[in-house]
Design a protein around this motif. Structure first.
Motif, PDB file in Angstrom:
ATOM      1  N   THR A 243      68.929  -0.870  54.344  1.00 19.83           N
ATOM      2  CA  THR A 243      67.737  -1.698  54.186  1.00 19.83           C
ATOM      3  C   THR A 243      67.561  -2.036  52.706  1.00 19.83           C
TER       4      THR A 243
ATOM      5  N   SER B  95      69.141   2.578  44.739  1.00 22.09           N
ATOM      6  CA  SER B  95      69.067   3.276  46.017  1.00 22.09           C
ATOM      7  C   SER B  95      67.960   4.307  45.917  1.00 22.09           C
ATOM      8  N   SER B  96      66.767   3.934  46.437  1.00 21.48           N
ATOM      9  CA  SER B  96      65.592   4.796  46.274  1.00 21.48           C
ATOM     10  C   SER B  96      65.239   5.566  47.532  1.00 21.48           C
ATOM     11  N   GLY B  97      66.042   5.402  48.566  1.00 25.71           N
ATOM     12  CA  GLY B  97      65.872   6.227  49.763  1.00 25.71           C
ATOM     13  C   GLY B  97      64.791   5.748  50.702  1.00 25.71           C
ATOM     14  N   GLN B  98      63.508   5.897  50.349  1.00 26.54           N
ATOM     15  CA  GLN B  98      62.398   5.602  51.247  1.00 26.54           C
ATOM     16  C   GLN B  98      61.854   4.209  50.992  1.00 26.54           C
ATOM     17  N   ALA B  99      61.805   3.391  52.023  1.00 27.24           N
ATOM     18  CA  ALA B  99      61.259   2.042  51.901  1.00 27.24           C
ATOM     19  C   ALA B  99      59.739   2.106  51.853  1.00 27.24           C
ATOM     20  N   PRO B 100      59.076   1.111  51.229  1.00 26.20           N
ATOM     21  CA  PRO B 100      57.608   1.090  51.217  1.00 26.20           C
ATOM     22  C   PRO B 100      57.047   0.911  52.622  1.00 26.20           C
ATOM     23  N   ASP B 101      55.745   1.180  52.753  1.00 28.50           N
ATOM     24  CA  ASP B 101      55.119   1.157  54.079  1.00 28.50           C
ATOM     25  C   ASP B 101      55.261  -0.189  54.766  1.00 28.50           C
TER      26      ASP B 101
ATOM     27  N   GLU C  89      58.758  -0.446  56.136  1.00 31.25           N
ATOM     28  CA  GLU C  89      58.964   0.499  57.233  1.00 31.25           C
ATOM     29  C   GLU C  89      58.256   0.036  58.499  1.00 31.25           C
TER      30      GLU C  89
ATOM     31  N   SER D 258      68.150   1.495  50.809  1.00 29.12           N
ATOM     32  CA  SER D 258      68.311   2.806  51.427  1.00 29.12           C
ATOM     33  C   SER D 258      69.742   2.966  51.914  1.00 29.12           C
TER      34      SER D 258
ATOM     35  N   GLU E 137      70.542   3.702  54.778  1.00 26.11           N
ATOM     36  CA  GLU E 137      70.635   3.201  56.155  1.00 26.11           C
ATOM     37  C   GLU E 137      70.895   1.703  56.205  1.00 26.11           C
TER      38      GLU E 137
END
Length: 451
Positions: free
Chosen positions: A45, A102-108, A111, A41, A43
């Motif tokens: 991560t 860079s896929s933006g949203q990390a898996p649950d 997170e 991400s 940010e």
């Protein structure tokens, strides 16, 4: 770092490894084969699933943007931090070949760990603030300090008697008495709450029969220990800055109370020293604007790696605060304004003659100083009989390498980097010689860790 579009190098990743075995195992996992669903991400991560021996892959996540250094989480059973999977994931990410998009949203699952970590960080900050308020009883603190000072003075007096007995019976008696006598003395200093005296007493026990010239080395160390004892017992007569140095050498932990200094701090080197009870991490920083070199110390108990990790070659925009003491280089890391990121900056260098003069000047302020940090400019590693030295290309002078440096694999990395040409080398210079920690080739080129 990812916000700037710049990734770490493989050397910077491997510098995080807790030992050589983890470095080797992590390198094998730095390829795309065992990884799936890897991503990163903006940010800072990085996450991924690594195929292991079981039916379920290991869930690995790294928070690169943490201001205290990278933080790791892996579902594998390893007790090492970082584990080989975290190192492999970072190596895969550092390759920059698209294997970690860079896929933006990390898996649950990633997170959830990140949210829990941020919550714990805020709780620690709140607890630290409340603890500081609770401990702000100046009268109680004064009484505790007086009681400890009395115990240290009693221990220093006992140690003086041990040194007197040794000199009266002759240095040869130290070889006959063995290590047990000094271990008992060190234990007595621990009881007196003087860990600095205890550490130096243990060092005395290791000198007898340690090789040719050991009586001279023993006498030198006894003299320094005697000087420290006498300085403590007469601390009221010392200037404030020297008295602060004596308290630090005795083992009284002070607090960083100097004015905060904000700079872009280049991480010159990071290395650990390990004993059965404590791991000590030393991180050398150099301010690119202030031209100041400072030391961060971090500790890990029970063989665990310290939390603070700043791989060599990174830079951070941060404030540091100095500890009291004459010529004190130790500092505390304060507010950080951005995550550590790669840099091409280099420290300014000095000649071998200037480096020796710098060490001599530092000894005037702190006679118990083992070494000072220096960056040598335009030196070439050359053999010197059975040992090695760094020869100054601009003067007919050289500094010998310490025995510990000659035994490290970093010596051969330094020789290979030089290839007979001048290099810039950062390290620690003391009375036993120079220990190289980081080197840069002449002209352009990345820093090479020698630790």
């Amino acid at each position: 770092m990812t916000q700037q579009g710049v990734r770490w190098t493989a050397d910077q990743v491997l510098a995080l490894a807790p030992d050589a075995a983890s470095r080797k195992a992590g390198s094998k996992l730095g390829a795309a084969g065992p990884w799936s669903e890897a991503g990163s991400s903006d940010e800072g991560t990085v996450w991924g699933l690594c195929k292991g021996s079981g039916s379920k892959p290991y869930q690995t996540v790294v928070d690169i943007a943490d201001t205290a250094g990278p933080a790791y989480k892996c579902s594998c059973p390893s007790r090492k931090f970082p584990c080989k999977h975290a190192l492999g994931l970072l190596l895969l990410w550092a390759g920059g070949d698209g294997a970690v998009p860079s896929s933006g949203q990390a898996p649950d699952w990633a997170e959830e760990w990140l949210a829990g970590r941020r919550k714990r960080t805020e709780e620690k900050r709140a607890a630290g603030a409340s603890g500081a308020q609770a401990a702000a009883d100046p009268e109680a603190a004064r009484r505790r300090a007086e009681r400890r000072a009395e115990r240290i003075s009693a221990g220093a007096g006992e140690l003086e008697q041990r040194l007197t007995d040794l000199l009266r019976t002759g240095l040869a008696s130290a070889e006959q008495g063995g290590y047990a006598l000094w271990e008992e003395t060190a234990a007595r200093m621990v009881d007196a709450q003087a860990p600095g005296l205890a550490a130096r007493a243990r060092e005395l026990g290791a000198i007898p029969a340690s090789g040719p010239g050991w009586p001279v080395r023993l006498l030198e160390e006894c003299a320094l220990l005697h000087l420290l004892d006498q300085a403590w017992l007469r601390r009221e007569r010392l200037p404030d800055h020297l008295a602060a140095t004596v308290r630090s050498r005795i083992g009284l932990s002070g607090t960083a109370d100097g004015p905060p200094l904000r700079d872009h701090w280049l991480v010159l080197a990071q290395y650990d020293t390990v004993d059965p009870k404590l791991t000590t991490r030393r991180i050398w920083l150099h301010g690119t604007e202030s031209d100041r070199t400072s030391l961060l110390l971090s500790y890990g108990a029970g063989g665990r790696a310290p939390e603070l990790a700043l791989p060599m070659g990174l830079a951070l925009d941060a404030e540091i605060t100095a500890f009291p003491g004459a010529g004190q280089l130790r500092a505390a890391l304060g507010e950080q304004f951005a995550a550590p990121s790669p840099t091409t900056a280099r420290p300014s260098g000095v000649s071998t003659a200037q480096a020796a003069a710098r060490y001599g000047e530092a000894l005037c302020h702190d006679p118990w100083l083992d070494a000072v940090p220096v960056t040598l400019d335009r030196v070439v590693p050359t053999p010197d009989g059975d040992s090695w030295q760094l020869a100054d290309t601009d003067a007919d002078l050289a500094v010998p390498l310490t025995p510990s440096a000659r035994a490290r694999p970093g010596l051969w990395r330094l020789v290979a980097l030089s290839g007979g040409a001048p290099v810039k080398v950062f390290g620690e210079l003391g009375h036993r010689g120079f220990t190289p920690l980081t080197a840069w080739p002449e002209g352009a080129g990345e820093a090479v860790s020698l630790c």
